[in-house]
Motif scaffolding. Structure first.
Motif, PDB file in Angstrom:
ATOM      1  N   VAL A 110       0.614  13.284   7.258  1.00 42.69           N
ATOM      2  CA  VAL A 110       0.339  11.855   7.131  1.00 42.69           C
ATOM      3  C   VAL A 110       1.264  11.059   8.047  1.00 42.69           C
ATOM      4  CG1 VAL A 110       0.383   9.901   5.562  1.00 42.69           C
ATOM      5  CG2 VAL A 110      -0.470  12.093   4.778  1.00 42.69           C
ATOM      6  N   ARG A 131      -3.429   7.771  -8.353  1.00 41.55           N
ATOM      7  CA  ARG A 131      -3.047   8.707  -9.389  1.00 41.55           C
ATOM      8  C   ARG A 131      -3.557   8.210 -10.741  1.00 41.55           C
ATOM      9  NH1 ARG A 131       0.623  12.310  -9.037  1.00 41.55           N
ATOM     10  NH2 ARG A 131       1.435  11.411  -7.127  1.00 41.55           N
ATOM     11  N   ARG A 153       5.193  -2.342  -4.775  1.00 38.35           N
ATOM     12  CA  ARG A 153       3.929  -2.797  -5.368  1.00 38.35           C
ATOM     13  C   ARG A 153       4.254  -3.365  -6.735  1.00 38.35           C
ATOM     14  NH1 ARG A 153       1.058   2.206  -6.190  1.00 38.35           N
ATOM     15  NH2 ARG A 153      -0.701   0.924  -6.805  1.00 38.35           N
ATOM     16  N   ARG A 177      -2.165  17.701  -4.469  1.00 36.89           N
ATOM     17  CA  ARG A 177      -1.395  16.694  -3.740  1.00 36.89           C
ATOM     18  C   ARG A 177      -1.529  16.920  -2.242  1.00 36.89           C
ATOM     19  NH1 ARG A 177       3.685  17.284  -5.913  1.00 36.89           N
ATOM     20  NH2 ARG A 177       3.884  19.118  -4.630  1.00 36.89           N
ATOM     21  N   LYS A 178      -1.427  18.190  -1.863  1.00 33.54           N
ATOM     22  CA  LYS A 178      -1.555  18.512  -0.451  1.00 33.54           C
ATOM     23  C   LYS A 178      -2.941  18.125   0.050  1.00 33.54           C
ATOM     24  CE  LYS A 178      -0.923  22.455   2.606  1.00 33.54           C
ATOM     25  NZ  LYS A 178      -0.792  23.909   2.649  1.00 33.54           N
ATOM     26  N   LEU A 189      -3.176  14.464   0.638  1.00 37.73           N
ATOM     27  CA  LEU A 189      -2.420  14.044   1.821  1.00 37.73           C
ATOM     28  C   LEU A 189      -3.179  14.420   3.091  1.00 37.73           C
ATOM     29  CD1 LEU A 189       1.147  14.977   0.617  1.00 37.73           C
ATOM     30  CD2 LEU A 189       0.381  12.700   1.257  1.00 37.73           C
ATOM     31  N   ALA A 248       0.064  11.269  11.584  1.00 36.99           N
ATOM     32  CA  ALA A 248      -1.116  10.441  11.794  1.00 36.99           C
ATOM     33  C   ALA A 248      -0.734   8.968  11.806  1.00 36.99           C
ATOM     34  CB  ALA A 248      -2.137  10.722  10.703  1.00 36.99           C
ATOM     35  N   GLU A 282      -5.937  12.018   3.646  1.00 38.24           N
ATOM     36  CA  GLU A 282      -5.491  10.732   4.170  1.00 38.24           C
ATOM     37  C   GLU A 282      -5.163  10.831   5.658  1.00 38.24           C
ATOM     38  OE1 GLU A 282      -2.437   8.953   1.850  1.00 38.24           O
ATOM     39  OE2 GLU A 282      -2.400   7.114   3.040  1.00 38.24           O
ATOM     40  N   ALA A 283      -4.475  11.915   6.017  1.00 39.16           N
ATOM     41  CA  ALA A 283      -4.129  12.092   7.426  1.00 39.16           C
ATOM     42  C   ALA A 283      -5.387  12.204   8.272  1.00 39.16           C
ATOM     43  CB  ALA A 283      -3.269  13.342   7.588  1.00 39.16           C
ATOM     44  N   ASP A 299       8.334   2.051  -1.203  1.00 39.41           N
ATOM     45  CA  ASP A 299       6.994   1.575  -1.001  1.00 39.41           C
ATOM     46  C   ASP A 299       6.264   1.456  -2.327  1.00 39.41           C
ATOM     47  OD1 ASP A 299       5.498   1.037   1.518  1.00 39.41           O
ATOM     48  OD2 ASP A 299       4.009   2.223   0.400  1.00 39.41           O
ATOM     49  N   TYR A 335       1.398   0.129   5.745  1.00 37.60           N
ATOM     50  CA  TYR A 335       2.516   0.083   4.816  1.00 37.60           C
ATOM     51  C   TYR A 335       3.328  -1.178   4.979  1.00 37.60           C
ATOM     52  CZ  TYR A 335       1.249   4.899   4.366  1.00 37.60           C
ATOM     53  OH  TYR A 335       0.537   6.026   4.146  1.00 37.60           O
ATOM     54  N   MET A 367       0.847  -1.199   0.000  1.00 39.55           N
ATOM     55  CA  MET A 367       0.000   0.000   0.000  1.00 39.55           C
ATOM     56  C   MET A 367       0.874   1.237   0.000  1.00 39.55           C
ATOM     57  SD  MET A 367      -3.196  -0.882   0.234  1.00 39.55           S
ATOM     58  CE  MET A 367      -4.364  -0.082   1.312  1.00 39.55           C
ATOM     59  N   SER A 368       0.425   2.213  -0.636  1.00 37.50           N
ATOM     60  CA  SER A 368       1.193   3.450  -0.578  1.00 37.50           C
ATOM     61  C   SER A 368       0.244   4.609  -0.310  1.00 37.50           C
ATOM     62  CB  SER A 368       1.954   3.657  -1.871  1.00 37.50           C
ATOM     63  OG  SER A 368       1.143   3.340  -2.958  1.00 37.50           O
ATOM     64  N   LEU A 369       0.795   5.777  -0.340  1.00 36.80           N
ATOM     65  CA  LEU A 369      -0.022   6.959  -0.108  1.00 36.80           C
ATOM     66  C   LEU A 369      -1.119   7.038  -1.167  1.00 36.80           C
ATOM     67  CD1 LEU A 369       2.751   9.564   0.611  1.00 36.80           C
ATOM     68  CD2 LEU A 369       1.241   8.480   2.253  1.00 36.80           C
ATOM     69  N   TRP A 370      -2.273   7.501  -0.753  1.00 38.25           N
ATOM     70  CA  TRP A 370      -3.380   7.598  -1.711  1.00 38.25           C
ATOM     71  C   TRP A 370      -2.986   8.444  -2.907  1.00 38.25           C
ATOM     72  CZ3 TRP A 370      -7.810   8.865   2.257  1.00 38.25           C
ATOM     73  CH2 TRP A 370      -8.040   7.725   3.052  1.00 38.25           C
ATOM     74  N   VAL A 371      -2.215   9.461  -2.600  1.00 42.70           N
ATOM     75  CA  VAL A 371      -1.885  10.377  -3.681  1.00 42.70           C
ATOM     76  C   VAL A 371      -1.117   9.649  -4.776  1.00 42.70           C
ATOM     77  CG1 VAL A 371       0.203  11.226  -2.596  1.00 42.70           C
ATOM     78  CG2 VAL A 371      -0.976  12.662  -4.195  1.00 42.70           C
ATOM     79  N   ASP A 372      -0.381   8.624  -4.405  1.00 44.11           N
ATOM     80  CA  ASP A 372       0.307   7.829  -5.415  1.00 44.11           C
ATOM     81  C   ASP A 372      -0.572   6.686  -5.930  1.00 44.11           C
ATOM     82  OD1 ASP A 372       2.715   9.194  -5.546  1.00 44.11           O
ATOM     83  OD2 ASP A 372       3.436   8.223  -3.731  1.00 44.11           O
ATOM     84  N   GLN A 373      -1.289   6.110  -4.982  1.00 45.51           N
ATOM     85  CA  GLN A 373      -2.059   4.926  -5.332  1.00 45.51           C
ATOM     86  C   GLN A 373      -3.186   5.229  -6.320  1.00 45.51           C
ATOM     87  OE1 GLN A 373      -3.413   3.010  -1.834  1.00 45.51           O
ATOM     88  NE2 GLN A 373      -4.293   1.266  -2.916  1.00 45.51           N
TER      89      GLN A 373
END
Lengths: 377, 356, 685
Positions: free
Chosen positions: C600, B9, C578, B224-225, B228, C603, B231-232, C574, C612, B1-7
């Motif tokens: 992030v 995209r 994948r 992007r911000k 993020l 959090a 997600e936070a 990361d 992760y 899993m990665s950051l939503w912003v990457d996932q």
């Protein structure tokens, strides 16, 4: 400015050259439509007249071409050389060096030495059957000579003397003041003036015709105004625009807006809105504004800040915004001289700051606030 | 899993949810076989790199998604080692030359020459050229830009360059004129909200509109911000209900408190205190310009209208100094002292007029 | 410098009786072959500067007269630095017996008591050796005492300490010397590196042999338990050359990781000269973009010599030496003089001369001894007050570079901003008052400015900027940091600091990026600007001076950047993990990570189960976490003390890491009584 096409020829890296020949579609129009003879040169009548005389006498002095970019300096010397030597001898008689690229004077010296050593073949009757004067010297073109260091220029002076019998130098630069006096005094100087819009328009429509693209006058005008006398820029924009329009699926006609977008110009409406917020009156001669009248501008900090944020979010470049606001203020019909002077000071400061790499938002803001203050004062 | 912003995209031009006109153009260009050098510019978080990636996919197919990361070592003229991370696929290569500091010219020259001289190996490739993506092109030194300019002319036949920059101001004219300019503006608030909601849907939850609006307002056009923050926020309170406090990054909160310090008292002792706070911010890698802008904006919100323009003026003034100087703290502090002095005089004058 | 021929002749070491130091110290040549030292330490030929032990100097001189040139050659090889001067011609007189010998070598310390180094430092080093050989109290420390790094300004007795301890504790020193001349190194580095790498290969061979092959060196296996040795690296390979540096680091790693029952400890000596004042900020290269970054790593310090992991690791101990205290220095010099002149017809230099030397040496014992030797060579005709000034001038000429105003006083002079006609301070003595009157008498009153400039009217300043500039112990960049750290205390109102803050900013931004574009008037502008901006008279509330916090934070920032990179790598890894579709992996710039990812990460840390593949690197807190506190004054920089810093070892040991300033610059004679007050009433000279 630089023409790799010829440079490649001269330095015998023929692989690339042949490739570029294979794909004429990819060839930049700037190269494709370079004037073939000095008579094709747009708008530099005086220079051309003098040079035409040198063609007949075949005695060429050292030359220094200076003037703003895109006024035909390089084109002129290349065309002249072509007419002097013909297509066959051109390659081994002309050396084009880009001074800012080949930094060390040693490299320049070596290249010149090697180049001067080769004995020129003199076939006056060329393969195309024409007779060329083919005088007994070679021509060395130093592009962007003003970006050479003082030391390098000093060294160049010696080189010029050493090879004076077999070479003629042509220095090409934007700012003649950056050429050291001893060097400048050895050359006959030719000043190239920015192109007037008529000759630029003529050339552009000629190219458009040759490329079989449909452009109307508005587009040509837009091209000329965005490129400010720089024909090369205008041609490049035209090529980009035609590329975009032809690649879209129903091939669309080129619109002035496209040109603005390609040139990175901020749309006039946006600048005018900004000006209104800054308290500058903008008369709407072409009322296309169907949107409700926006903020009328008694300025104030918050509206300016908000609009600057908007400009930044749209991604317009700060230098572009400032230069367009500058044009608007400078040619403004009603602002008095005092106010304009105050504004001019801000523009100058902002330009310097941006050259130093300052933050764009802060400085567009600064320009806005101070122009606002000046106008309301 | 990665950051939503990457996932989440978007991976193709069709999947992009705003600036459709731009996407159409890119698609057309990719199909035309006459692909020029390009310069993407626009504010950060507007989606420049996403668009570049999508264009690449349009050009070469999914092969460009097979990435590998290399570390390349270059030698500076003085034989210093310069390490640069390079991301590449079979069809493209991505570099950030500004990471090499003032040796970026070396990197540009060496690497581009090398790429330009190797032909496309993959015979099945859709295009005959390779693409070089240059990140942070606006922080290239002039030398590097000059080198780039020559390279662009020389190797047009088997290489295309895509530059990515926040602004075109710092690029030299010859580079701009050799590229097709692509402006990527920040998305509008509605567009951002739509993106947030679609991401939320794909993750599998509902984004309450008020929360979404709040995030969008807070992120100032930086998608992007916004993602993020979303997600936070989701991590902090998984149900996203109740009073939501947008968790600002620590540095931003910190900057605001520094601004409060400046407005609440003006004395040499307070200057010292603010200085220590600036030092803290700097030592957390916050770019000094960002510090100055964030603090200034907050200060401006809290002072009288008549002072605002002056405060911004000095901010702009000292920001340039900061670029030219070495010790950022001096300039930040000079600005603070200036603002304090202005603020104090302003109140002094009010007091005097009351006496009259 | 010695004549070239001498320097190049291979010294016939074997033949000469008195080797450079005791028999236990052996010089190892570059091919790793040991040069046999003289069979027995038959005659001690060295004298110590610190004691009155008289040894038979005459024996040395006889040998030396024969081999005058040879010994020079030897010394060139041995010590390398600027020790060779042509003395013969000058001191042919009563000094003749010691011709050709520098006092620095001649009176090298032999016992711990003779060392001018602070006893606690010596004790630290001794303990380390003890632990390295015996394993300390637990007997297990041997494993960890692999590399000892001695740092400090030059002339603080680092090498001498090691040599003395070697003698006392009975171990052998194997020392590496770069034998190829400097010039050759330079060229080989420029053109092709093969030559230099050749040298490095030899270095590696040296290390390998010295650290493993016991039996080669052991004179007999029976003695093995007693036969301890260390490897001394003072003359390092050229670690500024990146490849050599990598190799060097590898060699050190190999050395540390080698499993050996009886490892040979390595002592590395690094003189951190030229480090002070390198206060440029690296941020430019990182974020400035448009400008030129500065090349920062071209300095030899602990961080370039040792790989990072070793430096923080358990195998490396760092002990930093401070400049030698004036009291100790004076004692040492006096002891040396008393030996030297016990047998000489000439008279020792006066106390004043000694004072000048001690004062100007700045804690550098080597330069003090050199100056002393020189002072004894030049004859001062006559004595008495008249001559004193003359001597002073001569000595100042000799020691000009070191003749420095203590930083503490420099700051005092500038920040107290004394002007003509200032009311005398309450506690000033009659002498001080007189002095002030004298200064005022010499000053021209300032000219009244026209009305529109009246706000710039100031009384004439008592500060002579030119002499400050000549005597400043630190460069302008560092000086400005000190001013910056301390000026606010001298202002009552924020308006008063406005101009000064602007001056600092302007001076920092003036000049170009390249060295030749630097503003040459920075010091003057800074000093004059400061004087002009400060209120006059300045408020007096017994201000204390602090050292700049700048360096501490700069270091923190560097660490934080490392953590940013680590976090970015984590993000990218990361992505790549994948399955094969690392989409847009190169997309994160450092600034994006710093400015946007913090939320992030925070959090993520707050909740337990990570989604992760592996958790984010904990170091991210270095940039992502900031707590705002109002009790912020605890991070206050350490105080700059008039009597600063040779006694408070522990404290400074810590500081040194933080601010890379050489403490030598902030040092002051200890005789003067301490205290804060009235530090502004400094002697003019």
């Amino acid at each position: 400015m630089a023409s790799s096409f010829f440079a490649a020829k001269a330095t015998s890296s023929s692989k690339l050259t042949s490739k570029q020949r294979v794909e004429p579609a990819l060839q930049p129009w700037v190269e494709k439509y370079r004037p073939k003879t000095i008579d094709d040169i747009s708008a530099q009548e005086h220079t051309v007249a003098v040079l035409r005389k040198t063609l007949t006498s075949t005695n060429l002095p050292h030359m220094l071409f200076y003037g703003p970019p895109g006024t035909g300096k390089t084109s002129t010397i290349l065309a002249l050389a072509r007419q002097l030597f013909g297509p066959d001898n051109f390659r081994n008689r002309v050396l084009e060096l880009n001074a800012s690229d080949e930094r060390g004077i040693n490299i320049v010296r070596d290249k010149i030495k090697n180049f001067a050593r080769q004995t020129p073949r003199a076939e006056t009757v060329a393969s195309d059957g024409k007779v060329y004067p083919c005088p007994p010297y070679k021509i060395i073109i130093l592009d962007e000579a003003d970006s050479m260091t003082q030391d390098a220029q000093g060294a160049l002076r010696r080189i010029m003397e050493t090879y004076a019998r077999i070479t003629r130098f042509c220095l090409v630069c934007n700012y003649v003041t950056r050429i050291i006096e001893p060097l400048a005094s050895r050359c006959s100087k030719f000043r190239f003036t920015p192109l007037d819009s008529d000759s630029a328009a003529l050339r552009l429509s000629h190219i458009a015709q040759a490329e079989e693209i449909d452009v109307d006058k508005a587009v040509i005008d837009e091209l000329i105004s965005t490129s400010a006398g720089d024909l090369r820029r205008a041609i490049t924009y035209l090529q980009s625009a035609s590329r975009l329009s032809s690649s879209s699926t129903p091939a669309t006609k080129i619109k002035p807006v496209d040109i603005q977008e390609i040139a990175g110009v901020v749309p006039t409406a946006v600048i005018e809105d900004f000006a209104r917020i800054l308290g500058i009156e903008v008369q709407n001669d072409m009322v296309v504004d169907d949107s409700p009248p926006r903020v009328d501008g008694r300025g104030g900090f918050e509206p300016i800040k908000k609009y600057v944020k908007f400009l930044m979010r749209e991604g317009y470049s700060a230098t572009q915004i400032i230069s367009q606001v500058h044009d608007l203020v400078t040619f403004h019909p009603t602002l008095n001289g005092r106010k304009k002077s105050k504004c001019a000071l801000v523009f100058a400061e902002a330009d310097k700051a941006l050259c130093d790499g300052a933050d764009e938002e802060l400085w567009v803001m600064e320009v806005g606030l101070r122009v606002n203050k000046a106008v309301l004062s | 899993m990665s950051l939503w912003v990457d996932q989440y995209r978007p991976r193709s031009l069709d999947a992009l949810s705003y600036h459709h006109g731009l996407s159409e153009r890119l698609k057309a260009l990719a199909a035309s076989g006459d692909f020029p050098h390009m310069l993407f510019y626009g504010p950060s978080g507007a989606g420049k790199k996403t668009r570049i990636s999508c264009t690449l996919k349009q050009l070469f197919g999914s092969g460009v998604e097979k990435l590998k990361i290399d570390q390349r070592v270059f030698l500076s003229p003085s034989k210093r080692k310069i390490e640069i991370n390079i991301v590449q696929s079979n069809y493209h290569i991505e570099i950030t030359p500004s990471e090499a500091g003032n040796y970026d010219r070396v990197v540009i020259q060496e690497l581009l020459k090398e790429i330009a001289q190797t032909q496309q190996v993959d015979m099945g490739a859709k295009q005959r050229f390779k693409v070089v993506i240059i990140n942070e092109a606006d922080s290239l030194s002039r030398d590097a830009q000059a080198a780039l300019r020559r390279t662009m002319e020389k190797y047009m036949s088997n290489m295309r360059i895509i530059l990515c920059a926040n602004s075109t101001s710092r690029l030299i004219a010859p580079i701009k004129s050799r590229c097709l300019l692509m402006r990527v503006a920040a998305p509008s608030e509605d567009e951002m909200l739509a993106v947030l909601q679609s991401v939320a849907r794909r993750v599998g939850f509902d984004l309450p509109p008020e929360a979404g609006t709040k995030i969008v307002e807070d992120s100032n056009g930086n998608l992007r911000k916004a993602l993020l923050v979303l997600e936070a926020l989701k991590m902090q309170s998984p149900d996203l209900t109740g009073p939501l406090s947008i968790a600002k990054p620590d540095w931003e909160v910190y900057c605001h408190k520094v601004a409060d310090l400046i407005v609440s008292e003006q004395s040499p002792a307070r200057v010292m205190e603010v200085r220590t706070k600036f030092y803290e911010l700097l030592s957390h890698c916050i770019p000094p310009t960002v510090i100055l802008k964030t603090v200034a904006e907050r200060v401006v919100d809290k002072v009288d209208e008549s002072l605002k323009a002056d405060i911004m003026h000095w901010a702009a003034f000292y920001e340039v100094r900061m670029r030219n100087g070495n010790k950022k703290i001096y300039h930040l502090e000079a600005w603070v002292v200036k603002v304090m002095s202005l603020y104090k005089q302003f109140f002094y004058n009010i007091d005097m007029s009351e006496f009259d | 410098m010695a004549p070239k021929s001498q320097a190049q002749t291979q010294p016939q070491v074997g033949k000469r009786k008195p080797t450079k130091s005791s028999s236990l110290h052996r010089t190892v040549r570059l091919d790793g072959e040991r040069i046999p030292s003289s069979s027995a330490p038959s005659r001690m030929t060295r004298m110590d500067p610190l004691t009155a032990f008289s040894k038979s100097v005459t024996t040395v001189s006889t040998v030396n007269k024969i081999n005058a040139s040879q010994s020079q050659g030897q010394k060139f090889k041995g010590k390398g630095k600027a020790k060779i001067q042509e003395y013969e011609s000058e001191n042919s007189g009563e000094d003749g017996q010691a011709a050709g010998f520098l006092w620095v070598d001649k009176y090298e310390p032999m016992t711990e008591a003779q060392l001018a180094v602070h006893a606690r430092k010596v004790e630290d080093v001794r303990r380390w050796f003890d632990e390295a050989f015996e394993g300390g109290p637990s007997g297990k420390l041997t494993k960890y005492r692999r590399i000892l790094v001695l740092t400090g300004p030059s002339g603080t007795g680092k090498t001498a300490t090691v040599r003395v301890l070697a003698k006392e504790m009975g171990f052998e020193i194997m020392e590496w010397k770069n034998t190829i001349g400097e010039a050759q190194n330079f060229f080989s580095q420029e053109s092709n590196t093969s030559d230099y790498e050749g040298l490095f290969t030899k270095f590696e061979a040296f290390l390998a042999r010295a650290s493993t092959c016991h039996n080669i060196f052991a004179s007999s296996s029976a003695q093995k338990s007693k036969n301890r040795r260390i490897i001394l690296l003072e003359d390092l390979p050229n670690i500024l050359h990146s490849k050599t540096q990598t190799q060097f680091h590898e060699a050190l790693h190999a050395l540390v990781s080698a499993q050996s029952a009886n490892p040979v400890p390595v002592v590395i000596i690094i003189s951190d000269s030229g480090l002070r004042g390198e206060a440029t900020d690296e941020r430019r290269a990182e974020a400035g973009g448009w400008g030129w970054g500065k090349d920062k790593t071209q300095i030899i310090d602990v961080r370039t010599v040792l790989p990072k992991d070793l430096l923080g690791g358990q195998f490396v101990t760092e002990i930093s030496f401070n400049p030698i205290a004036p009291t100790l220095l004076r004692k040492a010099l006096q002891a040396m003089l008393s030996i030297h002149f016990s047998r000489s017809s000439a008279s020792a230099p006066s106390k004043e001369v000694l004072d000048t030397i001690v004062e100007s040496a700045n804690g550098d014992i080597r330069s003090a001894i050199m100056a002393l030797q020189f002072a004894c060579i030049i004859e001062f005709p006559g004595r008495g007050k008249k001559r004193l000034g003359e001597q002073r001038i001569v000595l100042e000429a000799v020691t000009r570079r070191e003749q420095s105003l203590a930083l503490f006083h420099l700051l005092g002079k500038v920040l107290y901003n004394k002007r003509m006609g200032d009311p005398p301070s309450a506690s000033a003595s009659a002498k001080d008052l007189q002095k002030e009157r004298d200064i005022d008498a010499a000053l021209k009153p300032s000219v009244k400015l026209p009305v529109h400039l009246h706000q710039h009217d100031r009384r004439a300043s008592r500060v002579n900027v030119e002499s400050l500039y000549a005597d400043s112990p630190i460069d302008t960049s560092l000086f400005s940091l000190y001013i910056h750290q301390n000026y606010t205390q001298f202002c009552n109102e924020v308006e008063e600091s406005e101009d000064l803050a602007d001056w600092l900013s302007w001076i920092d931004a003036s000049g170009g990026d390249m060295w030749y574009q630097a503003n040459p008037h920075q010091f003057h502008l800074l000093t004059l600007g400061t004087l002009h901006s400060l209120p006059s008279p300045v408020p007096r509330r017994s201000q204390k001076y602090y050292k700049p916090e700048f360096f501490g934070f700069l270091q923190k920032e560097k660490d934080a950047w490392d953590s940013v990179c680590a976090t970015r790598d984590w993000l990218i890894d990361d992505l790549l993990s994948r399955d094969g579709s690392g989409w847009r992996a190169g997309g994160w710039t450092k600034n994006d990570v710093v400015l946007e990812v913090g939320g992030v990460l925070k959090a993520q840390d707050a909740i337990q189960n990570s989604k992760y593949a592996r958790p984010p690197p904990p170091v991210h807190k270095l940039f992502s976490q900031m707590t705002f506190t109002r009790t912020g004054n605890t991070v206050r920089a350490s105080q700059l003390d008039e009597r600063d810093d040779f006694q408070a070892d522990q404290q400074l040991g810590l500081d040194r890491d933080l601010d890379m300033v050489s403490p030598s610059s902030i040092y002051k004679m200890a005789e003067e009584k301490g205290g804060w007050l009235e530090s502004d009433d400094i002697d003019e000279f």
